[in-house]
Motif scaffolding. Structure first.
Motif: not given
Length: 397
Positions: A145, A258-260, A262-264, A267, A287, A292
């Motif tokens: 990332n 994107p939902a991912d 939020e997860a990133l 983290r 993005q 990615r």
């Protein structure tokens, strides 16, 4: 207004008990942000409506009874242990008093060097510098990332020939932001000009060379880190006046975060939580055209889009409008006249003032009063039209 606008997170989710908001900073500590004297005090007038129950230290130009009354009339819950100052010395004296009562200072930008004992700070100064340093981003973000990046001394960078477009960024532990110490470089001419620009800034000895990656959306993601977890506070898409120069933030339902993402964000926040960070943070996340997600900058402090992100859900529900845009206007009209001019929009539900500043009470403002807030609309184009109309109403002519 008949009910309070509740932000996306509660105060206790964002800040530990006995936290005191002390935003009054110094020009020496913000020299890579491009701060002018006025910014030292205007920054203290942010985050109204998000600090209910907290102790706050704010310049009087942003916290008059008339200003607080407007916020409450518009539905913002303003219930602070408010301490008002006029001079920097008074601000620091108020901070001393709060520390003596067991509070710890929450600071978005570094405070005067050595002025307060580390035991009186919510975040140790060394940790704040470590987390906000662009050249330490790889300590927090998974390699997949991150854009390609190299850290060089100024001499090494001068001898280097980049293989394609790059971004030059000031490295080190100084507070950075707003694109002030960032230069886009499309060829050798702009590369060396950018390098000379950064070399001329005080204290810059190392630079980051970051690959120019194809990004079609870039957001500011907001989180809150507390003792037990990391809460996602919201997002706003970034708009740029020119490459690297942020001009504003919007919320576009047609380009959701994107939902991912939020997860990133969580983290990254969890890594910082384990290191001892507490409070609000934000990340610039783009993005790429292949989908990615790329993290560009760490902001372990509130950002320009924090309030927009956190009040958007309540404002959308109240107004029935789905798009939003940050708004800022500075002008020569007395603040009372500006308030009279924006009240119709606020009472109609499509404008929320989030920062009001009376320029007559802040000499560094040179007579300019400020109105900052959130404009809602049926679409991004609609928010732009409404914002332009609102700015026109606030113009002195």
């Amino acid at each position: 207004m008949t009910s309070f606008l509740e932000p996306s997170l509660r105060t206790e989710q964002m800040f530990p008990a006995k936290t005191a908001f002390m935003a009054r900073t110094s020009l020496e500590k913000t020299r890579l942000l491009g701060f002018r004297p006025v910014n030292q005090d205007t920054v203290t007038s942010l985050l109204f409506g998000l600090m209910s129950g907290m102790a706050t230290i704010r310049h009087r130009s942003g916290a008059t009874p008339a200003i607080l009354d407007v916020y409450r009339r518009m539905g913002m819950r303003v219930d602070e242990d408010l301490h008002v100052y006029e001079s920097g010395e008074q601000a620091e004296a108020l901070a001393d008093q709060l520390i003596s009562k067991g509070h710890k200072l929450l600071y978005p930008y570094p405070l005067s060097e050595g002025r307060f004992a580390e035991s009186g700070l919510l975040i140790p100064s060394a940790l704040w510098e470590q987390l906000n340093a662009k050249d330490r981003l790889a300590d927090l973000v998974p390699p997949e990332n991150l854009p390609g990046r190299r850290i060089m001394t100024l001499a090494q960078a001068a001898a280097h020939v980049p293989n394609g477009p790059v971004w030059l960024k000031a490295a080190g532990m100084q507070a950075t932001g707003w694109g002030y110490a960032v230069r886009p470089c499309v060829d050798l001419v702009t590369y060396h000009k950018g390098l000379n620009d950064l070399a001329a800034l005080p204290g810059v000895t190392n630079v980051i060379l970051e690959d120019d990656v194809p990004v079609h959306h870039c957001w500011g993601a907001s989180i809150a880190v507390n003792d037990t977890d990391v809460a996602f506070a919201g997002w706003a898409e970034q708009e740029f006046a020119s490459p690297g120069k942020l001009s504003g933030s919007v919320i576009n339902p047609q380009a959701p975060f994107p939902a991912d993402g939020e997860a990133l964000s969580r983290r990254i926040g969890e890594t910082a939580r384990k290191l001892g960070f507490r409070g609000l943070a934000g990340f610039d996340i783009g993005q790429m055209t292949d989908g990615r997600l790329i993290v560009f900058d760490p902001n372990f402090r509130f950002t320009s889009s924090t309030t927009l992100a956190m009040f958007y859900p309540a404002m959308s529900k109240r107004s029935g409008l789905i798009a939003a845009r940050g708004f800022h206007f500075a002008g020569k009209l007395p603040l009372a006249d500006m308030i009279d001019r924006f009240l119709p929009a606020a009472e109609e539900g499509w404008f929320l003032p989030t920062r009001l500043l009376d320029g007559s009470l802040l000499p560094a403002a040179q007579g300019q009063s400020m109105v900052t807030g959130i404009v809602m609309g049926a679409s991004l184009d609609d928010t732009a039209r409404r914002a332009a109309r609102l700015a026109g109403n606030l113009d002195a002519e």
